[in-house]
Enzyme design. Structure first.
Site, PDB file in Angstrom:
ATOM      1  N   PHE A 100      47.013 -49.825 -55.195  1.00  0.00           N
ATOM      2  CA  PHE A 100      46.280 -49.113 -56.234  1.00  0.00           C
ATOM      3  C   PHE A 100      44.784 -49.454 -56.242  1.00  0.00           C
ATOM      4  O   PHE A 100      43.943 -48.556 -56.361  1.00  0.00           O
ATOM      5  CB  PHE A 100      46.903 -49.374 -57.611  1.00  0.00           C
ATOM      6  CG  PHE A 100      46.506 -48.312 -58.602  1.00  0.00           C
ATOM      7  CD1 PHE A 100      46.670 -46.971 -58.295  1.00  0.00           C
ATOM      8  CD2 PHE A 100      45.967 -48.641 -59.827  1.00  0.00           C
ATOM      9  CE1 PHE A 100      46.294 -45.974 -59.193  1.00  0.00           C
ATOM     10  CE2 PHE A 100      45.596 -47.653 -60.730  1.00  0.00           C
ATOM     11  CZ  PHE A 100      45.756 -46.318 -60.419  1.00  0.00           C
ATOM     12  N   LYS A 193      49.681 -52.568 -64.754  1.00  0.00           N
ATOM     13  CA  LYS A 193      50.693 -52.034 -65.686  1.00  0.00           C
ATOM     14  C   LYS A 193      51.819 -53.044 -65.844  1.00  0.00           C
ATOM     15  O   LYS A 193      52.826 -52.956 -65.149  1.00  0.00           O
ATOM     16  CB  LYS A 193      51.281 -50.741 -65.123  1.00  0.00           C
ATOM     17  CG  LYS A 193      50.297 -49.580 -65.058  1.00  0.00           C
ATOM     18  CD  LYS A 193      50.945 -48.393 -64.409  1.00  0.00           C
ATOM     19  CE  LYS A 193      50.044 -47.188 -64.386  1.00  0.00           C
ATOM     20  NZ  LYS A 193      50.613 -46.078 -63.624  1.00  0.00           N
ATOM     21  N   ALA A 225      49.937 -44.316 -55.874  1.00  0.00           N
ATOM     22  CA  ALA A 225      48.767 -44.526 -55.018  1.00  0.00           C
ATOM     23  C   ALA A 225      48.783 -43.635 -53.770  1.00  0.00           C
ATOM     24  O   ALA A 225      47.757 -43.074 -53.381  1.00  0.00           O
ATOM     25  CB  ALA A 225      48.688 -46.001 -54.621  1.00  0.00           C
ATOM     26  N   LYS A 276      57.299 -47.870 -68.867  1.00  0.00           N
ATOM     27  CA  LYS A 276      57.978 -46.877 -68.015  1.00  0.00           C
ATOM     28  C   LYS A 276      58.580 -47.526 -66.774  1.00  0.00           C
ATOM     29  O   LYS A 276      59.515 -46.974 -66.178  1.00  0.00           O
ATOM     30  CB  LYS A 276      57.041 -45.721 -67.651  1.00  0.00           C
ATOM     31  CG  LYS A 276      55.761 -46.069 -66.913  1.00  0.00           C
ATOM     32  CD  LYS A 276      55.905 -46.206 -65.419  1.00  0.00           C
ATOM     33  CE  LYS A 276      54.650 -46.795 -64.805  1.00  0.00           C
ATOM     34  NZ  LYS A 276      54.755 -47.128 -63.388  1.00  0.00           N
TER      35      LYS A 276
HETATM   36  N1  NDP Z   1      50.582 -48.715 -56.607  1.00  0.00           N
HETATM   37  C1  NDP Z   1      50.532 -47.807 -57.554  1.00  0.00           C
HETATM   38  O1  NDP Z   1      50.880 -46.630 -57.344  1.00  0.00           O
HETATM   39  C2  NDP Z   1      50.030 -48.189 -58.907  1.00  0.00           C
HETATM   40  C3  NDP Z   1      49.967 -49.518 -59.302  1.00  0.00           C
HETATM   41  N2  NDP Z   1      49.513 -49.837 -60.527  1.00  0.00           N
HETATM   42  C4  NDP Z   1      49.459 -51.206 -60.993  1.00  0.00           C
HETATM   43  O2  NDP Z   1      48.451 -51.930 -60.298  1.00  0.00           O
HETATM   44  C5  NDP Z   1      48.804 -53.317 -60.224  1.00  0.00           C
HETATM   45  C6  NDP Z   1      48.676 -53.753 -58.790  1.00  0.00           C
HETATM   46  O3  NDP Z   1      49.641 -53.016 -58.086  1.00  0.00           O
HETATM   47  P1  NDP Z   1      49.525 -52.587 -56.570  1.00  0.00           P
HETATM   48  O4  NDP Z   1      48.139 -52.418 -56.125  1.00  0.00           O
HETATM   49  O5  NDP Z   1      50.429 -51.457 -56.405  1.00  0.00           O
HETATM   50  O6  NDP Z   1      50.169 -53.910 -55.931  1.00  0.00           O
HETATM   51  P2  NDP Z   1      50.507 -54.222 -54.431  1.00  0.00           P
HETATM   52  O7  NDP Z   1      51.829 -54.875 -54.431  1.00  0.00           O
HETATM   53  O8  NDP Z   1      50.294 -53.024 -53.594  1.00  0.00           O
HETATM   54  O9  NDP Z   1      49.396 -55.312 -54.061  1.00  0.00           O
HETATM   55  C7  NDP Z   1      49.131 -56.429 -54.861  1.00  0.00           C
HETATM   56  C8  NDP Z   1      47.741 -56.912 -54.503  1.00  0.00           C
HETATM   57  O10 NDP Z   1      47.371 -57.959 -55.390  1.00  0.00           O
HETATM   58  C9  NDP Z   1      46.970 -59.086 -54.607  1.00  0.00           C
HETATM   59  N3  NDP Z   1      47.259 -60.308 -55.322  1.00  0.00           N
HETATM   60  C10 NDP Z   1      48.462 -60.801 -55.641  1.00  0.00           C
HETATM   61  N4  NDP Z   1      48.316 -61.963 -56.296  1.00  0.00           N
HETATM   62  C11 NDP Z   1      46.982 -62.209 -56.355  1.00  0.00           C
HETATM   63  C12 NDP Z   1      46.200 -63.254 -56.890  1.00  0.00           C
HETATM   64  N5  NDP Z   1      46.761 -64.312 -57.476  1.00  0.00           N
HETATM   65  N6  NDP Z   1      44.856 -63.171 -56.789  1.00  0.00           N
HETATM   66  C13 NDP Z   1      44.287 -62.118 -56.178  1.00  0.00           C
HETATM   67  N7  NDP Z   1      44.969 -61.086 -55.639  1.00  0.00           N
HETATM   68  C14 NDP Z   1      46.313 -61.148 -55.740  1.00  0.00           C
HETATM   69  C15 NDP Z   1      47.747 -58.960 -53.329  1.00  0.00           C
HETATM   70  O11 NDP Z   1      47.131 -59.717 -52.314  1.00  0.00           O
HETATM   71  P3  NDP Z   1      47.960 -60.228 -51.023  1.00  0.00           P
HETATM   72  O12 NDP Z   1      48.221 -59.025 -50.173  1.00  0.00           O
HETATM   73  O13 NDP Z   1      47.047 -61.213 -50.423  1.00  0.00           O
HETATM   74  O14 NDP Z   1      49.238 -60.829 -51.543  1.00  0.00           O
HETATM   75  C16 NDP Z   1      47.641 -57.467 -53.092  1.00  0.00           C
HETATM   76  O15 NDP Z   1      46.405 -57.142 -52.544  1.00  0.00           O
HETATM   77  C17 NDP Z   1      50.243 -53.409 -60.765  1.00  0.00           C
HETATM   78  O16 NDP Z   1      50.211 -53.881 -62.089  1.00  0.00           O
HETATM   79  C18 NDP Z   1      50.742 -51.990 -60.725  1.00  0.00           C
HETATM   80  O17 NDP Z   1      51.714 -51.720 -61.724  1.00  0.00           O
HETATM   81  C19 NDP Z   1      49.069 -48.870 -61.364  1.00  0.00           C
HETATM   82  C20 NDP Z   1      49.108 -47.546 -61.009  1.00  0.00           C
HETATM   83  C21 NDP Z   1      49.632 -47.108 -59.773  1.00  0.00           C
HETATM   84  O1  13P Z   2      52.585 -46.860 -61.899  1.00  0.00           O
HETATM   85  C1  13P Z   2      52.831 -46.213 -60.923  1.00  0.00           C
HETATM   86  C2  13P Z   2      52.639 -44.745 -60.865  1.00  0.00           C
HETATM   87  O2  13P Z   2      51.991 -44.278 -61.981  1.00  0.00           O
HETATM   88  C3  13P Z   2      53.379 -46.872 -59.735  1.00  0.00           C
HETATM   89  O3  13P Z   2      54.687 -47.152 -59.984  1.00  0.00           O
HETATM   90  P1  13P Z   2      55.396 -48.322 -59.187  1.00  0.00           P
HETATM   91  O4  13P Z   2      54.690 -49.597 -59.567  1.00  0.00           O
HETATM   92  O5  13P Z   2      56.810 -48.275 -59.613  1.00  0.00           O
HETATM   93  O6  13P Z   2      55.224 -48.016 -57.736  1.00  0.00           O
END
Ligand code: NDP
Ligand code: 13P
Length: 441
Positions: A100, A193, A225, A276
């Protein structure tokens, strides 16, 4: 067909259809000076200032000066999402190089903002700079050439206008503590989230606890994403008490492919995005049993009832759950295998252990923790959350999913929408009749 080529074909097609919408959108969203002068002052303040509570307030009165010129800039920025760099660039940092953070920083770079993605792993930064592809989280999608990458946290956040935080909820507090020494007036927007383990804190609570002086907002909505990277039209909600921050975020991220709506119900918007995830796990699990559309619809709407009930108990406006961050995100996440939470539920339904499912996923699934947090909180506060409790029993108390689901179906009589007819009435009246052996006529 390569993902790049497919991506560019989708983009071409979308651009044709979107050209007309672009102009209309800009006209719809940018109201005239007489109608809404604060829009202009909001853009002005956000573009020229770091939007601190104090800074924004101080600039508010001066900002009526250049409204005409700023309106032109706002219009040109909004109608040229992939076009010229606006003369006054917003400087943005995105913390967290997962799917994201990467998708949103890319969107901002494409919009002509000065956008920097901070990633904790140095090697990943090198790989991103070399290939412009986030190979671990978004393989196959080439990122905008204007997007910058940074491993040094200070360099990433200093002199920025807004810092977007997109790390998992488990790392949110630590990340705020790490950036605290470098804050000189930047605003913070949470993209996360979830809820913090054990404390039940939402990200806005953590911001208020760790950075009480900082101007902040939360952004949430149906934003898978991968779909954003594919230029599938999407929308999200920025919730903040600061009108200036709301407008800055809208101006930074709005494009023909991505619309940002505004709200001032921070708790409601945030809870929609966090809660959700619980029901996406439930829906993924239900799908593994090949349930029909009626069942899915029942699950989805009863989930919405639980979400809004919990929201009200937490101080949110129940109507917020009718918006993009509520029913919108619930629908997207409960319908798509792109959702990691849905996939976890599906794997559990097929008999995999929780540990094995999390390992196989290899990405963040916030719902796993949120189920525990909400289950405990609801028990403590006496909030009726039958789906959450049932899911908790299956995942954490090892109860059989089918038995738990049947038990759910047998639970007492309820009203449909309790904000229309309070559930106590239908439940208690019917139960009393049955107990007294008097069938309802
Ligand atoms: N993906 C989506 O579609 C959406 C996600 N979100 C929300 O965004 C947030 C992040 O999700 P998402 O991007 O999908 O997660 P991912 O699982 O894709 O990636 C997590 C990221 O966070 C990094 N990370 C983990 N722990 C740490 C830390 N202690 N310090 C710094 N960086 C860290 C990881 O780094 P590393 O690779 O080095 O472990 C990685 O880059 C969540 O709360 C999710 O619910 C919201 C909307 C949509
Ligand atoms: O929040 C999201 C879409 O809006 C992403 O959902 P997931 O974390 O379940 O992939």
């Amino acid at each position: 067909m390569s993902a790049d080529k497919k991506n560019s074909e989708i983009e071409d097609k979308n651009m044709d259809q979107a050209e007309a919408i672009t102009n209309k959108d800009a006209t719809d969203d940018v109201e005239s000076e007489e109608e809404k002068p604060l829009f202009n002052s909001g853009i002005l303040a956000s573009l020229f200032d770091k939007a601190t509570k104090v800074g924004v307030k101080a600039k508010r009165d001066q900002s009526a000066l250049n409204t005409e010129e700023i309106e032109k800039k706002a219009r040109s920025n909004m109608s040229n999402p992939e076009g010229v760099t606006p003369p006054h660039q917003l400087r943005l940092a995105f913390l967290g190089g997962g799917s994201f953070g990467t998708a949103m920083s890319n969107l901002a770079a494409r919009n002509g903002c000065d956008s920097t993605l901070w990633v904790r792993n140095k090697r990943t930064v090198k790989s991103l700079q070399r290939s412009r592809v986030n190979k671990k989280y978004l393989p196959g999608y080439t990122l905008d050439e204007r997007l910058k990458y940074e491993h040094d946290l200070k360099a990433a956040v200093q002199d920025k206008d807004i810092i977007f935080v997109a790390v998992p909820s488990s790392a949110f507090r630590e990340t705020l503590r790490n950036i605290r020494p470098y804050l000189t007036g930047q605003s913070i927007v949470s993209l996360t989230k979830g809820m913090e383990k054990d404390t039940f804190s939402l990200m806005s609570d953590i911001i208020e606890q760790e950075l009480p002086e900082v101007n902040f907002g939360v952004m949430s909505g149906p934003n898978l994403a991968v779909e954003i990277m594919q230029n599938m039209p999407s929308a999200s909600v920025i919730a903040s008490d600061s009108e200036f921050l709301r407008h800055a975020v809208q101006s930074a991220l709005h494009s023909v492919f991505f619309r940002i709506f505004a709200s001032d119900d921070i708790k409601g918007v945030e809870l929609g995005g966090a809660l959700k995830n619980i029901y996406a796990i439930a829906m993924g699990m239900a799908a593994s049993y090949n349930v029909g559309e009626n069942t899915k619809a029942m699950l989805l709407t009863r989930a919405l009832a639980e979400m809004s009930r919990f929201g009200v108990a937490s101080g949110a406006n129940p109507l917020t759950f009718l918006g993009l961050s509520g029913v919108g995100d619930l629908y997207a996440t409960c319908s798509s295998e792109l959702s990691r939470n849905y996939r976890i539920g599906n794997m559990l339904g097929k008999g995999m252990s929780l540990e094995a499912a999390i390992k196989k996923l290899g990405q963040t699934a916030e719902g796993v923790n949120t189920i525990q947090q909400v289950h405990e909180k609801a028990m403590k506060l006496g909030i009726y959350m039958p789906i959450t409790h049932a899911l908790h029993a299956v995942i954490y108390d090892d109860q059989a999913a089918l038995g738990v689901a049947l038990h759910l179906m047998e639970s007492g009589f309820r009203s449909d929408v309790e904000f229309v007819m309070p559930h106590e009435y239908s439940n208690e009246a019917l139960n009393a009749k049955i107990t007294a052996g008097m069938p309802d006529k």
